[in-house]
Design a protein around this motif. Structure first.
Motif, PDB file in Angstrom:
ATOM      1  N   GLY A  30     -48.016  41.154   1.206  1.00 19.56           N
ATOM      2  CA  GLY A  30     -49.255  40.794   0.537  1.00 19.56           C
ATOM      3  C   GLY A  30     -49.935  42.000  -0.090  1.00 19.56           C
ATOM      4  O   GLY A  30     -50.444  41.924  -1.208  1.00 19.56           O
ATOM      5  N   ALA A  31     -49.926  43.119   0.616  1.00 14.69           N
ATOM      6  CA  ALA A  31     -50.519  44.348   0.068  1.00 14.69           C
ATOM      7  C   ALA A  31     -49.760  44.809  -1.173  1.00 14.69           C
ATOM      8  O   ALA A  31     -50.362  45.219  -2.165  1.00 14.69           O
ATOM      9  N   MET A  32     -48.433  44.712  -1.139  1.00 14.89           N
ATOM     10  CA  MET A  32     -47.638  45.088  -2.313  1.00 14.89           C
ATOM     11  C   MET A  32     -47.917  44.156  -3.489  1.00 14.89           C
ATOM     12  O   MET A  32     -47.991  44.590  -4.639  1.00 14.89           O
ATOM     13  N   ALA A  33     -48.095  42.861  -3.213  1.00 16.89           N
ATOM     14  CA  ALA A  33     -48.428  41.912  -4.274  1.00 16.89           C
ATOM     15  C   ALA A  33     -49.822  42.194  -4.841  1.00 16.89           C
ATOM     16  O   ALA A  33     -50.047  42.037  -6.045  1.00 16.89           O
ATOM     17  N   ILE A  34     -50.740  42.618  -3.977  1.00 17.83           N
ATOM     18  CA  ILE A  34     -52.077  42.977  -4.451  1.00 17.83           C
ATOM     19  C   ILE A  34     -51.997  44.170  -5.399  1.00 17.83           C
ATOM     20  O   ILE A  34     -52.595  44.166  -6.481  1.00 17.83           O
ATOM     21  N   PHE A  35     -51.240  45.195  -5.009  1.00 15.57           N
ATOM     22  CA  PHE A  35     -51.079  46.364  -5.882  1.00 15.57           C
ATOM     23  C   PHE A  35     -50.398  45.984  -7.191  1.00 15.57           C
ATOM     24  O   PHE A  35     -50.760  46.477  -8.266  1.00 15.57           O
ATOM     25  N   GLU A  36     -49.410  45.099  -7.110  1.00 16.60           N
ATOM     26  CA  GLU A  36     -48.701  44.622  -8.298  1.00 16.60           C
ATOM     27  C   GLU A  36     -49.676  43.893  -9.223  1.00 16.60           C
ATOM     28  O   GLU A  36     -49.664  44.092 -10.440  1.00 16.60           O
ATOM     29  N   GLY A  37     -50.525  43.055  -8.635  1.00 14.06           N
ATOM     30  CA  GLY A  37     -51.498  42.316  -9.429  1.00 14.06           C
ATOM     31  C   GLY A  37     -52.526  43.213 -10.082  1.00 14.06           C
ATOM     32  O   GLY A  37     -52.868  43.034 -11.261  1.00 14.06           O
ATOM     33  N   ILE A  38     -53.016  44.196  -9.333  1.00 19.03           N
ATOM     34  CA  ILE A  38     -54.006  45.126  -9.895  1.00 19.03           C
ATOM     35  C   ILE A  38     -53.399  45.919 -11.046  1.00 19.03           C
ATOM     36  O   ILE A  38     -54.033  46.109 -12.089  1.00 19.03           O
ATOM     37  N   ALA A  39     -52.166  46.370 -10.880  1.00 20.35           N
ATOM     38  CA  ALA A  39     -51.505  47.127 -11.940  1.00 20.35           C
ATOM     39  C   ALA A  39     -51.299  46.267 -13.187  1.00 20.35           C
ATOM     40  O   ALA A  39     -51.450  46.746 -14.312  1.00 20.35           O
ATOM     41  N   ALA A  40     -50.964  45.002 -12.989  1.00 21.03           N
ATOM     42  CA  ALA A  40     -50.749  44.126 -14.141  1.00 21.03           C
ATOM     43  C   ALA A  40     -52.063  43.777 -14.832  1.00 21.03           C
ATOM     44  O   ALA A  40     -52.125  43.711 -16.062  1.00 21.03           O
ATOM     45  N   ILE A  41     -53.126  43.565 -14.057  1.00 21.63           N
ATOM     46  CA  ILE A  41     -54.430  43.251 -14.653  1.00 21.63           C
ATOM     47  C   ILE A  41     -54.952  44.448 -15.442  1.00 21.63           C
ATOM     48  O   ILE A  41     -55.535  44.295 -16.520  1.00 21.63           O
ATOM     49  N   ALA A  42     -54.702  45.649 -14.934  1.00 24.50           N
ATOM     50  CA  ALA A  42     -55.150  46.867 -15.606  1.00 24.50           C
ATOM     51  C   ALA A  42     -54.296  47.188 -16.830  1.00 24.50           C
ATOM     52  O   ALA A  42     -54.571  48.154 -17.530  1.00 24.50           O
ATOM     53  N   LYS A  43     -53.262  46.377 -17.071  1.00 26.33           N
ATOM     54  CA  LYS A  43     -52.340  46.568 -18.202  1.00 26.33           C
ATOM     55  C   LYS A  43     -51.739  47.972 -18.194  1.00 26.33           C
ATOM     56  O   LYS A  43     -51.725  48.681 -19.192  1.00 26.33           O
ATOM     57  N   ASN A  44     -51.236  48.327 -17.043  1.00 19.91           N
ATOM     58  CA  ASN A  44     -50.615  49.619 -16.842  1.00 19.91           C
ATOM     59  C   ASN A  44     -49.341  49.715 -17.685  1.00 19.91           C
ATOM     60  O   ASN A  44     -48.706  48.717 -17.978  1.00 19.91           O
ATOM     61  N   ASP A  45     -48.956  50.908 -18.071  1.00 24.03           N
ATOM     62  CA  ASP A  45     -47.730  51.118 -18.851  1.00 24.03           C
ATOM     63  C   ASP A  45     -46.490  51.076 -17.972  1.00 24.03           C
ATOM     64  O   ASP A  45     -45.400  51.404 -18.422  1.00 24.03           O
ATOM     65  N   LEU A  46     -46.651  50.675 -16.756  1.00 26.46           N
ATOM     66  CA  LEU A  46     -45.567  50.623 -15.789  1.00 26.46           C
ATOM     67  C   LEU A  46     -44.584  49.494 -16.080  1.00 26.46           C
ATOM     68  O   LEU A  46     -43.420  49.567 -15.729  1.00 26.46           O
ATOM     69  N   PHE A  47     -45.038  48.459 -16.751  1.00 26.27           N
ATOM     70  CA  PHE A  47     -44.247  47.254 -16.911  1.00 26.27           C
ATOM     71  C   PHE A  47     -43.521  47.215 -18.246  1.00 26.27           C
ATOM     72  O   PHE A  47     -43.975  47.758 -19.242  1.00 26.27           O
ATOM     73  N   ILE A  48     -42.399  46.505 -18.245  1.00 26.23           N
ATOM     74  CA  ILE A  48     -41.561  46.353 -19.421  1.00 26.23           C
ATOM     75  C   ILE A  48     -42.107  45.217 -20.272  1.00 26.23           C
ATOM     76  O   ILE A  48     -42.437  44.156 -19.756  1.00 26.23           O
ATOM     77  N   ALA A  49     -42.181  45.434 -21.582  1.00 27.82           N
ATOM     78  CA  ALA A  49     -42.585  44.355 -22.488  1.00 27.82           C
ATOM     79  C   ALA A  49     -41.338  43.544 -22.829  1.00 27.82           C
ATOM     80  O   ALA A  49     -40.369  44.070 -23.363  1.00 27.82           O
ATOM     81  N   THR A  50     -41.360  42.280 -22.492  1.00 23.05           N
ATOM     82  CA  THR A  50     -40.197  41.430 -22.738  1.00 23.05           C
ATOM     83  C   THR A  50     -40.458  40.527 -23.935  1.00 23.05           C
ATOM     84  O   THR A  50     -41.591  40.172 -24.231  1.00 23.05           O
TER      85      THR A  50
END
Length: 148
Positions: free
Chosen positions: A37-57
């Motif tokens: 759950g903590a990892m999913a929370i961090f994943e969600g925060i990073a995605a909401i912040a539109k971090n450059d960590l994610f791949i644009a598909t």
């Protein structure tokens, strides 16, 4: 193996709704629920912040905005952490709820694979292991209650 010769305790076919977790598998499941759950929370925060960590598909079948996926993961993560704390507290309803939420988390992370493949696959495996541990721990505790 020690036995009680003075008398045996009656076994219960069903554990009480407020019994404490008695097997190590249940405690492991609760710990993994809190971790996942903590990892999913961090994943969600990073995605909401539109971090450059994610791949644009492009042309992904389950196209959804990155912020939308972030909110899904954030909400599932919070619910999973709360359910994990309730399992540690011994609530029987939390086991069933945890199985349902971990199943939803596995599906959400499976759909998240194109955005961050390694993290998503690890969380899919963690969620599946949570489901297995919650179901296995319950059977072991009922069997131990019948033998006592």
């Amino acid at each position: 193996m020690a036995s009680d010769t003075a008398g045996s305790k009656p076994g219960h076919a069903y554990p009480s709704p407020t019994h404490a977790p008695t097997s190590g598998v249940t405690i492991l499941a609760a710990s993994l629920m809190i971790f996942g759950g903590a990892m999913a929370i961090f994943e969600g925060i990073a995605a909401i912040a539109k971090n450059d960590l994610f791949i644009a598909t492009r042309h992904y079948v389950f196209e959804f905005s990155l912020a939308g996926w972030g909110w899904v993961h954030l909400i599932l993560g919070i619910v999973l952490v709360l359910a994990g704390c309730a399992v540690l507290g011994g609530a029987l309803w939390a086991r069933y709820f945890g199985v349902a939420v971990a199943g939803l988390g596995a599906i959400a992370n499976f759909l998240w694979v194109p955005y961050y493949p390694l993290w998503a696959l690890v969380l899919v495996a963690v969620n599946i292991f949570i489901i297995w541990a919650l179901c296995t721990g319950m059977h072991r505790e009922v069997d131990e209650g019948l033998k006592a």
